[in-house]
Design an enzyme around this catalytic site. Structure first.
Site, PDB file in Angstrom:
ATOM      1  N   LYS A 141      36.980  34.548 103.900  1.00 38.75           N
ATOM      2  CA  LYS A 141      37.101  34.456 105.364  1.00 38.75           C
ATOM      3  C   LYS A 141      36.146  35.123 106.106  1.00 38.75           C
ATOM      4  O   LYS A 141      35.454  34.833 106.998  1.00 38.75           O
ATOM      5  CB  LYS A 141      38.662  34.330 105.797  1.00 38.75           C
ATOM      6  N   LYS A 179      38.705  24.444  98.796  1.00 39.72           N
ATOM      7  CA  LYS A 179      39.945  23.738  99.030  1.00 39.72           C
ATOM      8  C   LYS A 179      40.010  23.073 100.584  1.00 39.72           C
ATOM      9  O   LYS A 179      39.246  23.487 101.225  1.00 39.72           O
ATOM     10  CB  LYS A 179      41.188  25.048  99.043  1.00 39.72           C
ATOM     11  N   LYS A 207      42.434  23.776 107.249  1.00 41.32           N
ATOM     12  CA  LYS A 207      42.384  23.150 108.576  1.00 41.32           C
ATOM     13  C   LYS A 207      41.211  23.590 109.506  1.00 41.32           C
ATOM     14  O   LYS A 207      41.022  22.759 110.465  1.00 41.32           O
ATOM     15  CB  LYS A 207      43.445  24.205 109.441  1.00 41.32           C
TER      16      LYS A 207
HETATM   17  N1  AQP Z   1      44.471  22.920 100.350  1.00 47.27           N
HETATM   18  C1  AQP Z   1      45.625  23.329 100.234  1.00 47.27           C
HETATM   19  N2  AQP Z   1      46.163  22.835  99.037  1.00 47.27           N
HETATM   20  C2  AQP Z   1      47.473  23.216  98.927  1.00 47.27           C
HETATM   21  N3  AQP Z   1      48.232  24.111  99.389  1.00 47.27           N
HETATM   22  C3  AQP Z   1      47.345  24.517 100.853  1.00 47.27           C
HETATM   23  N4  AQP Z   1      47.982  25.472 101.542  1.00 47.27           N
HETATM   24  C4  AQP Z   1      46.880  25.635 102.610  1.00 47.27           C
HETATM   25  N5  AQP Z   1      45.841  24.754 102.168  1.00 47.27           N
HETATM   26  C5  AQP Z   1      46.242  24.121 101.055  1.00 47.27           C
HETATM   27  C6  AQP Z   1      49.304  26.213 101.835  1.00 47.27           C
HETATM   28  O1  AQP Z   1      49.857  25.811 103.211  1.00 47.27           O
HETATM   29  C7  AQP Z   1      50.661  26.977 103.526  1.00 47.27           C
HETATM   30  C8  AQP Z   1      50.065  27.299 104.598  1.00 47.27           C
HETATM   31  O2  AQP Z   1      48.881  27.972 104.763  1.00 47.27           O
HETATM   32  P1  AQP Z   1      48.379  28.800 106.050  1.00 47.27           P
HETATM   33  O3  AQP Z   1      47.997  27.671 107.223  1.00 47.27           O
HETATM   34  O4  AQP Z   1      49.182  29.962 106.420  1.00 47.27           O
HETATM   35  O5  AQP Z   1      46.919  29.339 105.722  1.00 47.27           O
HETATM   36  P2  AQP Z   1      45.844  28.800 104.748  1.00 47.27           P
HETATM   37  O6  AQP Z   1      46.202  28.723 103.256  1.00 47.27           O
HETATM   38  O7  AQP Z   1      44.653  29.693 104.892  1.00 47.27           O
HETATM   39  O8  AQP Z   1      45.584  27.466 105.324  1.00 47.27           O
HETATM   40  P3  AQP Z   1      44.420  26.590 105.676  1.00 47.27           P
HETATM   41  O9  AQP Z   1      44.332  25.367 105.988  1.00 47.27           O
HETATM   42  O10 AQP Z   1      43.043  26.760 104.890  1.00 47.27           O
HETATM   43  O11 AQP Z   1      44.153  27.309 107.066  1.00 47.27           O
HETATM   44  P4  AQP Z   1      42.684  28.164 107.866  1.00 47.27           P
HETATM   45  O12 AQP Z   1      41.539  27.069 107.574  1.00 47.27           O
HETATM   46  O13 AQP Z   1      43.098  28.226 109.229  1.00 47.27           O
HETATM   47  O14 AQP Z   1      42.487  29.346 107.114  1.00 47.27           O
HETATM   48  C9  AQP Z   1      50.476  27.880 102.387  1.00 47.27           C
HETATM   49  O15 AQP Z   1      51.479  27.875 101.634  1.00 47.27           O
HETATM   50  C10 AQP Z   1      49.102  27.518 101.768  1.00 47.27           C
HETATM   51  O16 AQP Z   1      49.124  27.997 100.134  1.00 47.27           O
END
Ligand code: AQP
Length: 338
Positions: free
Chosen positions: A117, A200, A203
């Protein structure tokens, strides 16, 4: 030390850093819904984690409501689970400070999510982004949670939570915090980006075409799957043929997770199928599963005050568990309180 037994308890969270994606749903929320019937469950919109990168204040409030609406619409039941947003329970930040003093710099330097990040501009990243895993450990251990259902990307942070609990217990000679188990299972623990199977689905990824948002309409979902990157070969005859085909494997795993089956069963239903057959079938399946959730999300979002009331009521229940754990932590550490 006699090892205490901890009541089985689930904690997990999602940060309101954008709209909910299919990755969040399949990797996390879908399994939370099942777990809430098996164990006492605590689910959190982790807004303090979201602000580790810049968030527009008005959008953050709405984003928090949207994530809560997504959890409720997917089946998280506030009568069965505790649902709240993190900043309404100040004990999270208080315990995180103590854990900042337990976690070692060497451990934090190994966290791959910070490296991903912060990218090449780590000097400009916030201190909060660096300390993120210590706050996550506090989220979990404040409730003495024994199980944390997460996607594969969060495994390293749950391992750090275990290290923090072990060091705290060892330093203060008390088995006070449980050694939490990550729960990472099912066919879609890592849903990949639709335009690049090596990343992956996120969001906050750059292009909207790389993810399915829970609020996407049927046409958008169909278009995104149609344009999803794949190699030219058709689906294989057996699941072994998906090896080294990241994009193809991702679409098969999404299909399996949405239909509550396995990649093996999906390949058995579509042996040798071309993308012209499989992609529309996947889009139809996704729309049939996601449309009822997005319709309910939209209905809930029409009444933001009701979502706010649900989160505030959940926060009260969460504080009833969190406050005594924090008090005892302060006592163990030797912090004076009246
Ligand atoms: N691509 C993914 N596949 C499976 N699980 C996922 N999770 C996130 N992306 C995937 C799971 O969703 C939960 C919440 O995640 P988060 O929002 O706290 O943080 P993150 O993992 O950093 O999610 P994002 O979507 O990638 O957010 P941004 O882009 O804002 O950093 C967790 O259980 C995560 O494992």
């Amino acid at each position: 030390m006699t090892a205490p037994t901890f009541t089985p308890r689930v904690f997990s969270g999602i940060k309101p850093s954008g709209g909910l994606t299919l990755g969040n749903y399949l990797g996390a929320i879908k399994r939370w819904v099942d777990m809430q019937s098996e164990m006492e469950s605590i689910y959190c919109v982790v807004d303090l984690h979201a602000i580790t990168v810049w968030q527009d204040p008005a959008e953050l409030k709405n984003g928090t409501r949207e994530i809560a609406a997504g959890m409720l619409a997917s089946g998280i039941d506030p009568a069965k689970s505790i649902l709240f947003n993190q900043s309404q329970v100040p004990e999270h930040a208080q315990l995180a400070w103590i854990f900042n003093c337990v976690a070692r710099l060497g451990w934090m330097n190994r966290m791959t999510q910070f490296k991903d990040k912060a990218g090449s501009n780590a000097e400009k990243a916030s201190l909060g982004l660096y300390a993120y895993p210590s706050l996550m450990a506090a989220d979990i251990l404040l409730y003495h949670a024994t199980h944390v259902p997460v996607g594969e990307d969060q495994k390293q942070h749950v391992e750090l939570t275990r290290d923090i609990a072990s060091k705290f217990n060892h330093d203060f000679k008390r088995d006070f915090f449980p050694i939490t188990e990550p729960v990472i299972d099912g066919p879609a623990t890592r849903v990949m980006n639709l335009r690049d199977g090596s990343k992956k689905m996120s969001k906050s990824g750059e292009s909207d075409m790389e993810r399915i948002n829970m609020l996407d309409d049927a046409d958008t979902i169909a278009k995104k799957f149609k344009k999803a990157k794949t190699d030219p070969a058709p689906l294989p005859e057996t699941v072994d043929g998906l090896k080294d085909r990241a994009e193809a494997r991702n679409l098969v795993e999404i299909y399996a997770a949405l239909s509550d089956t396995t990649p093996e069963a999906v390949i058995a239903d579509y042996p040798g199928a071309g993308w012209g057959t499989f992609k529309p079938a996947l889009a139809d399946l996704a729309v049939s599963k996601l449309a009822p959730i997005s319709d309910e999300m939209k209905r809930l979002l029409n009444d933001p005050a009701e979502i706010d009331r649900t989160l505030a009521a959940g926060a009260q229940k969460a504080r009833a568990i969190a406050a005594p754990v924090l008090d005892e932590t302060y006592d163990i550490v030797g912090l004076l309180r009246g």
